[in-house]
Design an enzyme around this catalytic site. Structure first.
Site, PDB file in Angstrom:
ATOM      1  N   LEU A 429      63.933  35.900  51.493  1.00  0.00           N
ATOM      2  CA  LEU A 429      63.098  35.929  50.222  1.00  0.00           C
ATOM      3  C   LEU A 429      63.479  37.464  49.730  1.00  0.00           C
ATOM      4  CD1 LEU A 429      59.502  34.263  50.807  1.00  0.00           C
ATOM      5  CD2 LEU A 429      61.338  33.741  48.991  1.00  0.00           C
ATOM      6  N   GLY A 430      63.457  38.184  50.631  1.00  0.00           N
ATOM      7  CA  GLY A 430      63.599  39.743  50.153  1.00  0.00           C
ATOM      8  C   GLY A 430      63.395  40.662  51.138  1.00  0.00           C
ATOM      9  N   GLN A 431      64.110  41.966  51.019  1.00  0.00           N
ATOM     10  CA  GLN A 431      64.111  42.845  52.095  1.00  0.00           C
ATOM     11  C   GLN A 431      63.660  44.172  51.592  1.00  0.00           C
ATOM     12  OE1 GLN A 431      68.314  43.364  53.095  1.00  0.00           O
ATOM     13  NE2 GLN A 431      68.421  41.310  54.321  1.00  0.00           N
ATOM     14  N   GLY A 432      62.810  44.812  52.604  1.00  0.00           N
ATOM     15  CA  GLY A 432      62.297  46.200  52.400  1.00  0.00           C
ATOM     16  C   GLY A 432      62.715  47.179  53.366  1.00  0.00           C
ATOM     17  N   GLY A 435      61.269  45.755  56.865  1.00  0.00           N
ATOM     18  CA  GLY A 435      61.696  44.574  57.441  1.00  0.00           C
ATOM     19  C   GLY A 435      62.560  43.389  56.452  1.00  0.00           C
ATOM     20  N   THR A 436      62.429  42.107  56.778  1.00  0.00           N
ATOM     21  CA  THR A 436      63.022  41.156  56.102  1.00  0.00           C
ATOM     22  C   THR A 436      62.101  39.969  56.055  1.00  0.00           C
ATOM     23  OG1 THR A 436      65.231  42.015  56.525  1.00  0.00           O
ATOM     24  CG2 THR A 436      65.068  39.667  55.714  1.00  0.00           C
ATOM     25  N   VAL A 437      61.881  39.469  54.876  1.00  0.00           N
ATOM     26  CA  VAL A 437      61.029  38.154  54.729  1.00  0.00           C
ATOM     27  C   VAL A 437      61.717  37.111  54.556  1.00  0.00           C
ATOM     28  CG1 VAL A 437      58.841  37.315  53.518  1.00  0.00           C
ATOM     29  CG2 VAL A 437      59.144  39.750  53.699  1.00  0.00           C
ATOM     30  N   ASP A 548      50.914  51.730  50.487  1.00  0.00           N
ATOM     31  CA  ASP A 548      52.179  51.554  49.682  1.00  0.00           C
ATOM     32  C   ASP A 548      51.961  50.456  48.673  1.00  0.00           C
ATOM     33  OD1 ASP A 548      54.904  51.617  49.087  1.00  0.00           O
ATOM     34  OD2 ASP A 548      55.480  50.123  50.377  1.00  0.00           O
TER      35      ASP A 548
END
Length: 759
Positions: A429-432, A435-437, A548
Site C-alpha cells: 500500500l505504501g512505504q515510509g 516500514g512497509t504497509v 509525526d
C-alpha cells in the site's frame, strides 16, 4: 573384458549423474531474496546493494535500475551516476562527470562543477588519480577527510602547444595528483587564471576529473576534445557502517553471514567488510550466502583420472579405486593398478557396484536429513525472534490484564505470510521511513493493513510491547485500531484495521480529489483529528505523543471520517513527567522548531504539527515546497505571516470560500496560527483546539449563515471544575446574542526550556 568395461562405464555414468546433481544444487545467490533484482543490464547487483528499499541493507546501498531511455537498462547510484560494476571485494565502479570551465574571447561560455555526495563511500586512493587539463588552468578537489574539510589542488600551464608532450602529465598541459586516503563527499572545481585569453586558439577550456589511473593517458588533443566528453570511469571503496570488526562483529546487527569472517578494509576506509572463509564462496553478506566450494567440479582435474574426488568442508580428497594403489593426486603418486587375478577382478566389480548403490542411498538419506534439520532450524529461529521481540514480556502483560487479552491477537508468521503472498510487492500500500504497509485479507475474510518494520531496536522492546498493549486498549473512533501483532519474524509485524479511502495527503494534493473536498469535509477532518490527538494526550491510560502528525498519517474512510495512524515514532509519557528528552525524529515541515532545537518532546509538539496540517487543509499547499520564492517554501511561516498581515484570503483554496463560511474559515485560520507559535507555551492544548473546532463545526451544521444566529443561543460551555467560560458577542443587525465558549485548562503543566536564540 567386456563385463569389466560395462561395469566401469556404469560407475562413470553414475558419477557423472551425481556430479551434475551437485552442480545444479551449487548456485550461489547474490540478492537478499528471490523477489529482489540481482542484475540490471550487464551489472550484477549483490546484497547489501539492491534496487528497492526492501532489497538493500539501507538507503546508502539503494540503487536504481533505469530502463526509461529505451536503451539497455543501466544501474544508477544517487541521482544520475552510472554504475558499471559492483565488486564483493568492496569496490564500486562508476562514471564520474568532468569539471569544465570554457571561455570565448575572455567571456565565460560554460561552467560545470560536478560533485559526489555519497557519505557511505570513499574515493579509492589506490585506483584513482586527480587530473587537471589545460594551458591556463588550476583546479581543486574539495572533500571531507575524517569529517573535516579537505582540499588538494593542481596547476597546468603551457604557452604553446609545441611544449605539450603526449603521455606526459607533469604540469605542462596536464597535471596529476595522488588521491589521499579517506576522502568523501567531494566537489571538483576547474578554474582559469586569465580566462584563457592568451591560449584560446588551442585551449579555450579548463578541465578537472578523477579517474582510474590506467584508464587515462594524456594526449594534446584533449586540450580541445574533452569539451565533448562527459564522464570518466572512477572507483569508490565501500564498506558497512563506521565501526571496525573489533566492535561490529560483537553486535547483533552485524551483516556477516555464516561461514564468513569480518575484515577491516585498508586505505583509510571506515567500516567493515565480510568475506567467505577458505573453501567457501558466495555472498558473505547473506545469512547463508557462503557455501562450500565443490573443488571436484571447479578444479579440472582435481584428482588423477582414475581416482575418485570427494568434496569435504573447505577441501577435497582423492581416493583410488579398489585394486589401485597411490594417493590419487595429480601432483602425487596418482593411481596405479597392480596385476590382479580373475577372482580379484570380480571383487573389484562387485565393490564398484556396491559403492555406486551406496552413493545413491547416501544422497537420498542426506537429502531427507537436510530437510529435517532445515525445518528444525526454522522452528528455533522463530522461537528466537519471538523472544528477542518481547514475546515473553507480552505474554506476561496479557496474563496480568484480562481486558487486553480479549482485544489483542498474536498472529502466527505463516498466517501473515500466506495472506501477503510472502510479502509480494504487488500487495504494498505504501512505504515510509520506518516500514512497509501491505493490504491483505485474512482467512476470516477480514480486510486488514499489515505494517512490516524495517528494523527493530532491542533497547526499545519493552517500550514497544507497552505501546502495543496501550494501543489495543484505545477505543476511539478516530484512531486506527490495532488488531494484533506478530513476533515470530526478524522484525515485529503490526496488524491494523483497513481504511478504505486512502490518506488525507492524497486528497489534498491531488487536483481531482481536492476539488471534491469541500469546506464541510475539511472542517470535519480537522475536528476528528484534533479529537483523536486530544484523547491520546489527556484520556489514554498512559498519555501518548504521536510525534509525526501529517496528512500522510491521517487516513479517511468512505464517510471522510479521519483516522490517525502510524505510531512508529510515538512515545508513551509517564504520568509523572511532562516532557521527554529524545533523539529528534519527525518529518521536516511538520517538526516543532522548539523540539528540534532542544530535543525536549512535549504534547505541544503534536499541536504544532497539527497546525501545519490545518494550514494544508486551508491552502492546499505542501508543508515544504521549493517551487516558489524562498519566503514561501515553509508553509508554517508563510501561513502565519499571511494571517498576521490579513492576507489569508489570498492564499486559500479558491473553491473553499463562500458567504456562509467566511467566519468559520477565519476562526480556524487564527486557531492554526496559534498552534504554529514558535514557543510551545504560547500554543493551545489539543483539548482546547478540539473544543474550538467542535464549536465551529456545530455552528457550521446548526447555524447555516448569519440569519440563523438570530434564532437561538447555543451553549458550548462544558461544565467541569477546570473550565473557564467567556462570551463572544455577535452584532449582525439582529438582537444581541452571545455564544458561550468553554476551554478546559491543560491537566498537566507544560515545562519548556528556553531556547538559546530567545524564541
Amino acid at each position: 573384458m567386456g563385463l569389466r568395461r560395462m561395469c566401469l562405464e556404469l560407475v562413470i555414468c553414475v558419477a557423472v549423474i551425481l556430479s551434475e546433481m551437485d552442480a545444479a544444487a551449487v548456485e550461489f545467490p547474490i540478492a537478499l531474496s528471490p523477489h529482489c533484482q540481482d542484475r540490471c543490464g550487464n551489472v550484477r547487483v549483490p546484497y547489501p546493494f539492491g534496487t528497492t528499499k526492501n532489497c538493500s541493507l539501507n538507503d546508502d546501498f539503494l540503487m536504481r535500475c533505469d530502463d526509461s531511455s529505451g536503451h539497455p537498462p543501466e544501474l544508477i547510484a544517487g541521482i544520475n551516476l552510472t554504475v558499471t560494476n559492483i565488486s564483493m571485494d568492496g569496490e564500486l565502479d562508476i562514471l564520474m562527470y568532468i569539471a569544465k570551465e570554457c571561455y570565448k574571447n575572455g567571456e565565460l561560455q560554460y561552467s560545470n562543477d560536478p560533485w559526489l555526495n555519497y557519505p557511505a563511500f570513499t574515493v579509492s586512493n589506490t585506483k584513482n588519480k586527480f587530473f587537471t587539463i589545460g594551458c591556463d588552468t588550476y583546479a581543486y578537489l574539495n572533500a571531507f577527510r575524517n569529517n573535516y574539510p579537505f582540499s588538494i589542488g593542481c596547476m597546468s600551464i603551457c604557452r604553446s602547444p609545441q611544449n605539450v608532450e603526449n603521455g606526459s602529465c607533469t604540469g605542462i598541459g596536464c597535471c596529476q595528483v595522488e588521491i589521499p586516503k579517506g576522502l568523501k563527499n567531494f566537489t571538483l572545481d576547474a578554474r582559469s587564471y586569465h580566462n584563457h585569453k592568451n591560449v584560446s586558439e588551442f585551449n579555450p577550456c579548463s578541465f578537472a576529473f578523477v579517474t582510474r589511473e590506467e584508464k587515462f593517458k594524456f594526449s594534446s588533443d584533449y586540450l580541445i576534445s574533452l569539451r565533448e566528453k562527459e564522464t570518466y570511469p572512477m572507483v569508490l571503496d565501500w564498506a558497512i557502517g563506521d565501526e571496525k570488526c573489533e566492535t561490529a562483529q560483537n553486535k547483533p546487527d552485524s551483516v556477516c553471514g555464516g561461514n564468513s569472517s569480518c575484515d577491516n578494509p585498508p586505505n583509510g576506509v571506515a567500516g567493515y567488510r565480510c568475506k567467505c572463509k577458505e573453501g567457501y564462496d558466495g555472498n558473505p553478506y547473506l545469512p547463508h550466502g557462503c557455501q562450500d566450494i565443490n573443488e571436484c567440479q571447479l578444479r579440472k582435474p582435481a584428482c588423477n583420472a582414475t581416482a575418485k574426488c570427494t568434496n569435504i568442508e573447505g577441501s577435497f580428497t582423492c581416493t583410488c579405486p579398489d585394486g589401485y594403489e597411490g594417493d590419487g593426486k595429480i601432483d602425487g603418486t596418482g593411481c596405479s593398478r597392480p596385476k590382479a587375478s580373475g577372482s580379484h577382478a570380480k571383487i573389484i566389480i562387485i565393490a564398484l557396484i556396491a559403492i555406486s548403490i551406496g552413493l545413491i542411498v547416501l544422497f537420498v538419506g542426506g537429502s531427507s536429513l537436510y530437510c529435517g534439520l532445515k525445518r528444525r532450524k526454522l522452528f528455533k529461529l522463530k522461537e528466537k525472534f519471538f523472544q528477542q521481540n518481547g514475546g515473553l514480556f507480552l505474554q506476561q502483560k496479557l496474563s496480568n490484564d484480562r481486558t487486553s487479552m480479549q482485544t489483542v491477537k498474536v498472529f502466527r508468521a505463516e498466517e501473515l505470510e500466506k495472506a501477503t503472498n510472502n510479502y509480494d510487492e504487488s500487495r504494498v500500500l505504501g512505504q515510509g521511513s520506518y516500514g512497509t504497509v501491505y493490504r491483505e485479507v485474512l482467512p476470516d475474510n477480514k480486510l486488514v493493513a499489515i505494517k512490516k518494520s524495517k528494523f527493530c531496536d532491542q533497547s526499545q522492546i519493552e517500550q514497544f510491547i507497552n505501546e502495543v498493549i496501550v494501543l489495543t486498549q484505545i477505543n476511539h473512533r478516530n484512531v486506527v485500531k490495532l488488531l494484533g501483532c506478530c513476533l515470530e519474524t526478524e522484525v515485529p509485524l503490526l496488524v491494523y484495521e483497513f481504511i478504505t479511502n486512502g490518506t488525507l495527503s492524497k486528497h489534498i494534493h491531488d487536483k481531482v480529489l481536492s476539488s471534491s473536498l469541500s469546506w464541510e469535509k475539511r472542517l470535519k477532518i480537522a475536528t476528528d483529528t484534533a479529537g483523536a490527538l486530544a484523547y491520546m494526550h489527556f484520556s489514554a491510560s498512559i498519555p501518548i505523543i504521536h510525534r509525526d502528525v501529517k496528512p500522510a498519517n491521517i487516513l479517511l474512510d468512505d464517510n471522510y471520517s479521519a483516522k490517525v495512524s502510524d505510531f512508529g515514532t510515538s512515545r508513551l509519557v509517564p504520568l509523572d513527567q511532562t516532557q521527554l528528552t529524545t533523539l529528534v525524529q519527525g518529518t521536516l515541515g511538520y517538526l516543532d522548531p522548539e523540539y528540534f532545537h532542544s530535543s525536549q518532546l512535549t504534547e505541544k509538539s503534536d499541536v504544532y504539527s497539527f497546525g501545519v496540517v490545518v494550514a494544508e487543509l486551508l491552502t492546499g499547499k505542501k508543508a515544504l515546497s521549493f517551487d516558489g520564492p524562498e519566503s514561501d517554501r515553509n508553509l508554517a511561516m508563510y501561513f502565519s505571516s499571511a494571517v498576521k498581515e490579513d492576507r489569508l484570503h489570498q492564499i486559500l483554496e479558491v473553491h473553499l470560500v463562500s458567504d456562509g463560511n467566511i467566519y468559520e474559515i477565519d476562526e480556524v485560520a487564527n486557531l492554526a496560527k496559534r498552534c504554529l507559535s514558535v514557543r510551545g507555551e504560547d500554543r493551545p492544548t489539543m483539548k482546547e483546539v478540539a473544543m474550538e473546532l467542535d464549536r465551529l463545526r456545530n455552528m457550521e451544521k446548526h447555524q447555516l449563515g448569519k440569519a440563523n444566529l438570530c434564532t437561538e443561543e447555543t451553549d458550548y460551555c462544558v461544565t467541569t471544575p477546570a473550565v473557564h467560560c467567556f462570551s463572544i458577542g455577535v452584532d449582525d443587525g439582529c438582537s444581541s446574542t452571545s455564544t458561550t465558549v468553554g476551554y478546559e485548562v491543560s491537566m498537566r503543566t507544560q515545562v519548556l526550556k528556553p531556547l538559546d536564540d530567545g524564541r
